[in-house]
Motif scaffolding. Sequence first.
Motif, PDB file in Angstrom:
ATOM      1  N   GLY A  31      54.482 -46.177 -25.352  1.00 36.46           N
ATOM      2  CA  GLY A  31      54.196 -47.471 -25.960  1.00 36.46           C
ATOM      3  C   GLY A  31      55.305 -47.979 -26.856  1.00 36.46           C
ATOM      4  N   LEU A  32      56.446 -47.266 -26.868  1.00 31.03           N
ATOM      5  CA  LEU A  32      57.569 -47.687 -27.716  1.00 31.03           C
ATOM      6  C   LEU A  32      58.800 -47.912 -26.835  1.00 31.03           C
ATOM      7  N   VAL A  33      59.620 -48.866 -27.246  1.00 27.48           N
ATOM      8  CA  VAL A  33      60.844 -49.162 -26.488  1.00 27.48           C
ATOM      9  C   VAL A  33      61.954 -48.243 -27.003  1.00 27.48           C
ATOM     10  N   SER A  34      62.601 -47.528 -26.080  1.00 27.19           N
ATOM     11  CA  SER A  34      63.491 -46.435 -26.489  1.00 27.19           C
ATOM     12  C   SER A  34      64.778 -46.896 -27.176  1.00 27.19           C
ATOM     13  N   ASN A  35      65.258 -48.114 -26.872  1.00 22.00           N
ATOM     14  CA  ASN A  35      66.521 -48.519 -27.503  1.00 22.00           C
ATOM     15  C   ASN A  35      66.319 -49.295 -28.812  1.00 22.00           C
ATOM     16  N   LEU A  36      65.091 -49.285 -29.316  1.00 18.66           N
ATOM     17  CA  LEU A  36      64.815 -49.876 -30.628  1.00 18.66           C
ATOM     18  C   LEU A  36      64.357 -48.770 -31.572  1.00 18.66           C
ATOM     19  N   ARG A  39      73.206 -58.646 -29.689  1.00 20.32           N
ATOM     20  CA  ARG A  39      73.589 -57.341 -29.150  1.00 20.32           C
ATOM     21  C   ARG A  39      74.370 -57.502 -27.847  1.00 20.32           C
ATOM     22  N   GLU A  81      70.522 -50.482 -17.614  1.00 19.57           N
ATOM     23  CA  GLU A  81      69.600 -50.527 -18.758  1.00 19.57           C
ATOM     24  C   GLU A  81      68.238 -51.072 -18.334  1.00 19.57           C
ATOM     25  N   MET A  93      64.661 -49.087 -18.115  1.00 11.24           N
ATOM     26  CA  MET A  93      63.449 -49.587 -18.784  1.00 11.24           C
ATOM     27  C   MET A  93      62.295 -49.673 -17.792  1.00 11.24           C
ATOM     28  N   GLU A 149      58.949 -49.232 -19.744  1.00 17.42           N
ATOM     29  CA  GLU A 149      59.096 -50.048 -20.948  1.00 17.42           C
ATOM     30  C   GLU A 149      58.886 -51.542 -20.684  1.00 17.42           C
ATOM     31  N   ILE A 165      55.333 -51.956 -21.067  1.00 16.69           N
ATOM     32  CA  ILE A 165      54.979 -51.926 -22.495  1.00 16.69           C
ATOM     33  C   ILE A 165      55.173 -53.322 -23.111  1.00 16.69           C
ATOM     34  N   LEU A 166      56.304 -53.940 -22.797  1.00 13.64           N
ATOM     35  CA  LEU A 166      56.581 -55.271 -23.361  1.00 13.64           C
ATOM     36  C   LEU A 166      55.513 -56.272 -22.915  1.00 13.64           C
ATOM     37  N   LEU A 220      52.389 -55.838 -24.813  1.00 12.55           N
ATOM     38  CA  LEU A 220      52.473 -56.360 -26.187  1.00 12.55           C
ATOM     39  C   LEU A 220      52.432 -57.890 -26.208  1.00 12.55           C
TER      40      LEU A 220
END
Lengths: 180, 229
Positions: free
Chosen positions: A56-61, B25, B96, B100, B105, B108-109, B112
């Motif tokens: 549930g977490l983004v790895s690059n943050l 970034r 990248e 993800m 990920e 996940i986004l 959210l």
Amino acid sequence: MNGTTLQLGDTLYTLPASGAYALVLDEQGGDEAVDGVLTQLQQQDGDLAWLPAEGGLVSNLSLLENCLLPLRWHLRLSPADIEARCEQGLSCLGSCLSEAGWLRQRPAQASRIDRQRALCLRVLLMRPARVLISPGGLQGRFCGEALEALWPRWLSGSLLLYAGGDSSWPALPASESSVT
Amino acid sequence: MADRLFGVIRWRRLWRPPMTSVLLRQLYFTGVESLVLIIAIAIAVGGIIVNQIHYQYGQAGSETLRLLSLLTLNELSPLLTALILIARSSSAMASELAAMQVHGEIRILRRLGLSVRDYLLLPRVLGMVLASFFLSLYFSAATLLAAALAVGGFNGPHELALLGDSLPWRAVGQGVLKSLLFGLAIALMACRAGMRGGVAMTDIPKAASQSVINSLVAVFAVDLVVLLL
């Protein structure tokens, strides 16, 4: 907020504005079933937070950036308001900003407990009207103890939905045990 | 006028603080970190071409600079910048995004409530377009300055300043257009390859190589189309 509706299979449920409910999802459905519920809830009102079990977490943050991401995305708050929310959220988790060095870690560097604290903090910062809890989202040493104490005080007016293949519900102030 | 105004308002609503972080970034990784490499290659290119035109074929100094400026501003600078960006950033961007995707990920986004297009893709595309434009500009400046110094020594910058009047501005405009379009093509190909990534770790290098190949094809195709227009 009244009139939240949710369709699971062929049945349409109307959920009240607050309370705690276990959603018995199709066990075969897995992630797709949780996604389906989240999508339905998001389409009705964006005031929603998601508490997963792990990941549930983004790895690059960093953990802090992960916590702030939905807050900064959905709500336009001033930096002072964000800091105040962080202080309040962290104080509920038994910490404060000056002692929260663990929040600067990336998820891969952090311990399991710190990751769970970050997931809880992310929900607390949002102060949402509805929270969807993935299977296992309230388990674990930290969450099990901390959230039992925090939930009634912080999110007593919220609608809590525990989505999982079974209705094992932690000790929460549930007004009803199950919808299905 | 009203449409324009509403367009700005919509853009402001669309643009959210986390997107700025992603854009900055992207600009840092694609633009700032490539700068030394771009300038080094630009200086080498300037020196090599001057050596060929001026010293091998005996072309006059001012004429050499005029030819080089035309060649650089219109073609060399946007194209070589694009090739460096493909080698350096396109594969990184695709990897990248594919990573993800593999690690869940992206899901996940979405959970959210974030728009993947707005949060992940839009700032990356914009960052790549801006980086391509500015790096191309730096490339041109470094190439021409190196060439001027090689041709005229300390008098070189003065000869370079005299070029201003004789520069074909249409060619310069074409060069600017190319640099923007190349950046756009590279970013779109990288995002496409990254977002198409599957669920296995082996899909990550596949996405990177796919992105490089597709970006190369897209850049040369865009170059040809601009040339024909």
